[in-house]
Design a protein around this motif. Structure first.
Motif, mmCIF file in Angstrom:
data_model
loop_
_atom_site.group_PDB
_atom_site.id
_atom_site.type_symbol
_atom_site.label_atom_id
_atom_site.label_comp_id
_atom_site.label_asym_id
_atom_site.label_seq_id
_atom_site.Cartn_x
_atom_site.Cartn_y
_atom_site.Cartn_z
ATOM 1 N N ARG A 12 -4.683 -10.994 14.537
ATOM 2 C CA ARG A 12 -5.447 -10.731 13.121
ATOM 3 C C ARG A 12 -4.641 -9.797 12.250
ATOM 4 N NH1 ARG A 12 -11.024 -12.356 11.912
ATOM 5 N NH2 ARG A 12 -11.569 -11.046 9.876
ATOM 6 N N ILE A 13 -4.039 -8.735 12.603
ATOM 7 C CA ILE A 13 -3.606 -7.501 11.967
ATOM 8 C C ILE A 13 -2.020 -8.125 11.722
ATOM 9 C CG2 ILE A 13 -2.441 -5.387 12.140
ATOM 10 C CD1 ILE A 13 -4.716 -4.280 13.858
ATOM 11 N N SER A 14 -1.442 -8.880 12.449
ATOM 12 C CA SER A 14 -0.149 -9.268 12.376
ATOM 13 C C SER A 14 -0.013 -10.169 11.389
ATOM 14 C CB SER A 14 0.525 -9.863 13.546
ATOM 15 O OG SER A 14 1.759 -10.305 13.449
ATOM 16 N N ALA A 15 -0.988 -11.109 11.148
ATOM 17 C CA ALA A 15 -1.236 -12.295 9.960
ATOM 18 C C ALA A 15 -1.235 -11.591 8.693
ATOM 19 C CB ALA A 15 -2.218 -13.080 10.287
ATOM 20 N N ARG A 16 -1.686 -10.616 8.656
ATOM 21 C CA ARG A 16 -1.689 -9.446 7.525
ATOM 22 C C ARG A 16 -0.614 -8.669 7.054
ATOM 23 N NH1 ARG A 16 -6.104 -11.567 9.364
ATOM 24 N NH2 ARG A 16 -8.025 -11.970 7.979
ATOM 25 N N LYS A 17 0.472 -8.638 7.805
ATOM 26 C CA LYS A 17 1.452 -7.834 7.824
ATOM 27 C C LYS A 17 2.453 -8.543 6.771
ATOM 28 C CE LYS A 17 5.086 -6.099 10.629
ATOM 29 N NZ LYS A 17 5.492 -6.235 12.175
ATOM 30 N N PRO A 18 2.686 -7.498 5.353
ATOM 31 C CA PRO A 18 3.346 -7.918 4.649
ATOM 32 C C PRO A 18 4.807 -8.475 4.986
ATOM 33 C CG PRO A 18 2.768 -5.721 4.171
ATOM 34 C CD PRO A 18 2.322 -6.184 5.608
ATOM 35 N N ARG A 19 5.298 -9.445 4.370
ATOM 36 C CA ARG A 19 6.704 -10.038 4.851
ATOM 37 C C ARG A 19 7.979 -9.650 3.564
ATOM 38 N NH1 ARG A 19 4.643 -10.408 9.384
ATOM 39 N NH2 ARG A 19 3.538 -12.150 10.046
ATOM 40 N N GLY A 20 9.093 -9.785 4.259
ATOM 41 C CA GLY A 20 10.008 -9.685 3.198
ATOM 42 C C GLY A 20 10.457 -8.002 2.796
ATOM 43 N N LEU A 21 10.123 -7.226 3.569
ATOM 44 C CA LEU A 21 10.375 -5.933 2.883
ATOM 45 C C LEU A 21 11.842 -5.158 3.514
ATOM 46 C CD1 LEU A 21 7.175 -3.994 4.255
ATOM 47 C CD2 LEU A 21 7.662 -4.824 1.917
ATOM 48 N N VAL A 26 8.924 2.313 12.652
ATOM 49 C CA VAL A 26 7.649 1.888 13.452
ATOM 50 C C VAL A 26 6.870 3.136 13.335
ATOM 51 C CG1 VAL A 26 7.040 1.743 15.508
ATOM 52 C CG2 VAL A 26 9.117 0.993 15.060
ATOM 53 N N ALA A 27 5.386 2.752 12.631
ATOM 54 C CA ALA A 27 4.519 3.721 12.500
ATOM 55 C C ALA A 27 3.422 3.575 13.569
ATOM 56 C CB ALA A 27 3.863 3.702 11.090
ATOM 57 N N MET A 28 2.948 4.571 14.209
ATOM 58 C CA MET A 28 1.867 4.106 15.247
ATOM 59 C C MET A 28 0.564 4.356 14.664
ATOM 60 S SD MET A 28 3.338 3.623 18.208
ATOM 61 C CE MET A 28 2.291 3.767 19.576
ATOM 62 N N VAL A 29 -0.508 3.370 14.624
ATOM 63 C CA VAL A 29 -1.783 3.504 13.955
ATOM 64 C C VAL A 29 -2.799 3.406 15.077
ATOM 65 C CG1 VAL A 29 -3.133 2.184 12.495
ATOM 66 C CG2 VAL A 29 -0.731 2.088 12.068
ATOM 67 N N ARG A 30 -3.645 4.465 15.087
ATOM 68 C CA ARG A 30 -4.662 4.301 15.860
ATOM 69 C C ARG A 30 -6.069 3.969 15.157
ATOM 70 N NH1 ARG A 30 -4.684 9.608 16.986
ATOM 71 N NH2 ARG A 30 -3.206 9.301 18.743
ATOM 72 N N ASP A 54 3.993 4.036 6.156
ATOM 73 C CA ASP A 54 3.097 4.658 6.932
ATOM 74 C C ASP A 54 1.565 4.061 6.146
ATOM 75 O OD1 ASP A 54 4.602 5.934 8.506
ATOM 76 O OD2 ASP A 54 4.203 7.889 7.691
ATOM 77 N N ARG A 55 1.659 4.151 4.799
ATOM 78 C CA ARG A 55 0.525 3.455 4.198
ATOM 79 C C ARG A 55 -0.035 2.360 4.224
ATOM 80 N NH1 ARG A 55 2.786 7.289 0.259
ATOM 81 N NH2 ARG A 55 3.734 5.546 -0.902
ATOM 82 N N LEU A 56 1.544 1.671 4.196
ATOM 83 C CA LEU A 56 1.392 0.109 4.083
ATOM 84 C C LEU A 56 0.773 -0.465 5.575
ATOM 85 C CD1 LEU A 56 2.077 -2.493 2.820
ATOM 86 C CD2 LEU A 56 4.236 -2.516 3.773
ATOM 87 N N ALA A 57 1.259 0.406 6.906
ATOM 88 C CA ALA A 57 0.542 0.012 8.021
ATOM 89 C C ALA A 57 -0.973 0.327 8.054
ATOM 90 C CB ALA A 57 1.389 0.956 9.304
ATOM 91 N N LEU A 58 -1.352 1.258 7.411
ATOM 92 C CA LEU A 58 -2.737 1.749 7.423
ATOM 93 C C LEU A 58 -3.540 0.859 6.671
ATOM 94 C CD1 LEU A 58 -2.588 5.553 6.882
ATOM 95 C CD2 LEU A 58 -3.196 4.404 9.093
ATOM 96 N N ARG A 59 -2.931 0.409 5.317
ATOM 97 C CA ARG A 59 -3.653 -0.557 4.669
ATOM 98 C C ARG A 59 -3.797 -1.892 5.371
ATOM 99 N NH1 ARG A 59 -1.110 -0.401 -0.337
ATOM 100 N NH2 ARG A 59 0.307 -1.955 0.218
ATOM 101 N N THR A 60 -2.781 -2.403 6.055
ATOM 102 C CA THR A 60 -2.714 -3.573 6.922
ATOM 103 C C THR A 60 -3.899 -3.690 7.704
ATOM 104 O OG1 THR A 60 -0.436 -3.887 6.293
ATOM 105 C CG2 THR A 60 -1.321 -5.078 8.202
ATOM 106 N N VAL A 61 -4.184 -2.477 8.574
ATOM 107 C CA VAL A 61 -5.180 -2.517 9.300
ATOM 108 C C VAL A 61 -6.338 -2.694 8.763
ATOM 109 C CG1 VAL A 61 -6.177 -1.105 11.516
ATOM 110 C CG2 VAL A 61 -3.818 -1.378 11.312
ATOM 111 N N ARG A 62 -6.714 -1.958 7.838
ATOM 112 C CA ARG A 62 -7.891 -1.954 6.986
ATOM 113 C C ARG A 62 -8.331 -3.199 6.419
ATOM 114 N NH1 ARG A 62 -5.755 2.749 4.301
ATOM 115 N NH2 ARG A 62 -6.465 4.563 5.333
ATOM 116 N N ASN A 63 -7.235 -4.137 5.915
ATOM 117 C CA ASN A 63 -7.431 -5.236 5.305
ATOM 118 C C ASN A 63 -7.829 -6.478 6.397
ATOM 119 O OD1 ASN A 63 -6.760 -4.441 2.997
ATOM 120 N ND2 ASN A 63 -4.697 -4.944 2.909
ATOM 121 N N ALA A 64 -7.438 -6.221 7.855
ATOM 122 C CA ALA A 64 -7.587 -6.846 8.918
ATOM 123 C C ALA A 64 -9.132 -7.009 9.247
ATOM 124 C CB ALA A 64 -6.774 -6.929 10.053
#
Length: 88
Positions: A12-21, A26-30, A54-64
């Motif tokens: 679910r998280i991976s499906a919302r991960k932005p592409r083409g960056l 690697v950010a570790m997200v808890r 880092d912000r993008l990783a956090l936002r992606t988890v929130r959006n999932a």
């Protein structure tokens, strides 16, 4: 059972991960998931070294969220996961 649930969350998280960056790191997200699948908390466990990633990783988890409820056999009020969030 828990491994299967973790797989569902990661998909679910991976499906919302932005592409083409054009950045890498690697950010570790808890994050914590409650009994109903709600996202209780999300934080950076380890920085990628790039604040934007880092912000993008956090936002992606929130959006999932919200997530599917955990299996009934899992004990406790919440489950805590730490995942490596890779950008390449």
């Amino acid at each position: 059972m828990l491994a299967s649930y973790q797989g569902q969350l990661w998909a679910r998280i991976s499906a919302r991960k932005p592409r083409g960056l054009n950045l890498s790191g690697v950010a570790m997200v808890r994050f914590a998931v409650g009994r109903a699948g709600e996202l209780i908390s999300v934080e950076l466990a380890a920085s990628s070294g790039n604040a934007a990633l880092d912000r993008l990783a956090l936002r992606t988890v929130r959006n999932a969220g919200p997530f599917p409820p955990p299996p009934a056999t899992v004990e406790g009020d919440q489950l805590v996961f730490t995942i490596p969030f890779s950008f390449h």
